[in-house]
Design an enzyme around this catalytic site. Structure first.
Site, PDB file in Angstrom:
ATOM      1  CD  GLU A 150      63.147  94.414  62.333  1.00  0.00           C
ATOM      2  OE1 GLU A 150      62.487  95.283  62.911  1.00  0.00           O
ATOM      3  OE2 GLU A 150      64.014  94.673  61.466  1.00  0.00           O
ATOM      4  CG  ASP A 208      58.747  92.587  63.340  1.00  0.00           C
ATOM      5  OD1 ASP A 208      59.162  93.125  62.310  1.00  0.00           O
ATOM      6  OD2 ASP A 208      58.990  93.014  64.493  1.00  0.00           O
ATOM      7  CG  ASP A 221      74.462  90.868  61.473  1.00  0.00           C
ATOM      8  OD1 ASP A 221      73.377  91.449  61.257  1.00  0.00           O
ATOM      9  OD2 ASP A 221      75.561  91.291  61.051  1.00  0.00           O
ATOM     10  CG  ASN A 252      70.690  95.489  65.531  1.00  0.00           C
ATOM     11  OD1 ASN A 252      71.437  94.550  65.812  1.00  0.00           O
ATOM     12  ND2 ASN A 252      70.129  95.608  64.348  1.00  0.00           N
TER      13      ASN A 252
END
Length: 342
Positions: free
Chosen positions: A250, A207, A224, A215
């Protein structure tokens, strides 16, 4: 002409038979299936002739393909077009020639079915009719070949398209790693294999730490790129027998057949080291990892995922940027830790 695939192709019995039949019917020493390209005439089939091609500029067939019907030259030495042609002036050269144009369904001339001899002569009506009929059969054979080649090309393109569809169905579009569906299918297959060989099977769950905050701070484009870059780290680190996949969002996973927990932990630490050594835009990236392996006969895929998921949750709960092994945890009978990880 190039579309037929016949230029520079080897001799084939079906075309040799046409050339031999044409010579036999017309009573000549030579029968040829001749094809014309930009600079030469290529003899796809020939009886009574040893070489495979001539320059187009001296070819009788270059004249024959410009006519609608059969071209007949009874005595080449008496024909202004050919009397000085090296194919005529050479000892034993061409004196008699008869050639029927070969055309594709669109009407384009491809070459000729022709016969020739070293002495003047002509064809009777039956011979001329037979030569024309043979030419029609050659046309049909060439068209069948073209259709077969086009079908083979279409099938190859379809096969390639199917491979691309299979790839799209089995890979994550953003990272290029395997997707969750592929991971689940491979996991089920590996579990089935364990029923026979009882070899260990390990899984790493990853993770990306604080990914939502990243983000929100730097935007989804940066997020991304982080996912793609981390995927490249996984892809360049795993063994060929391992399967690296994007588990969702993620989260990533590596399935490691014939691997115990100790070896899985070694790989996890190498990946964390690679992540630390990688240059990232804006700020460094860290990752939490849960490692688990099943070694007891009868354990199922759901158990392996549950163990790795619980270890991942423990890694994040312990401060992130670390690896935790499921074997070091006190595991309840059932666990629903995955939601808490998110």
């Amino acid at each position: 002409m190039h579309r037929t695939g016949l230029l520079d192709s080897p001799r084939e019995p079906e075309f040799d038979e046409f050339a031999a039949t044409a010579a036999a019917v017309c009573g000549t020493a030579v029968g040829v299936v001749c094809l014309i390209d930009e600079t030469r005439q290529f003899f796809k089939a020939a009886v009574g002739l040893n070489h495979r091609e001539d320059p187009r500029e001296i070819a009788f067939c270059d004249y024959a393909i410009r006519q609608e019907e059969m071209m007949l030259v009874e005595d080449a030495t008496a024909d202004e077009r050919f009397r000085n042609n090296p194919l005529v002036t050479v000892e034993g050269g061409i004196r008699f020639y008869a050639g029927v144009p070969l055309r594709n369904p669109e009407g384009y001339a491809l070459g000729t079915l022709c016969v020739f001899a070293p002495h003047p002569r002509t064809l009777n009506d039956a011979q001329a009719k037979a030569l024309k009929s043979l030419a029609e059969q050659v046309n049909a054979r060439i068209e069948l070949r073209v259709q077969r080649l086009e079908l083979e090309r279409a099938l190859a393109e379809l096969k390639q398209a199917n491979r691309k569809l299979e790839q799209l169905a089995s890979t994550d579009g953003l990272t290029g790693l395997a997707n969750r569906r592929t991971l689940d299918e491979r996991l089920a297959w590996e579990i089935a294999q364990r029923r026979r060989n009882q070899r260990p099977l390990a899984m790493l769950m990853f993770d990306l730490d604080n990914f939502k905050l990243r983000n929100d701070t730097f935007g989804h484009e940066d997020g991304d790129e982080v996912l793609r870059q981390f995927a490249r780290v996984l892809h360049s680190t795993v063994r060929e027998s391992d399967l690296a996949a994007r588990y969702g969002g993620e989260e990533f996973a590596i399935l490691m057949p014939e691997t115990d927990e100790v070896k899985a932990l070694n790989l996890a630490h190498r990946i964390i080291e690679r992540v630390h050594a990688t240059e990232w835009r804006h700020r460094p990236v860290t990752v939490s990892v849960g490692a688990a392996a099943i070694t007891v006969p009868g354990e199922q895929s759901a158990e392996l995922v549950r163990l790795a998921d619980a270890a991942l949750y423990a890694a994040k709960d312990a401060g992130k940027d670390r690896v935790v092994a499921a074997s070091g945890l006190e595991m309840p009978a059932t666990s629903d830790t995955h939601a808490a990880v998110n």
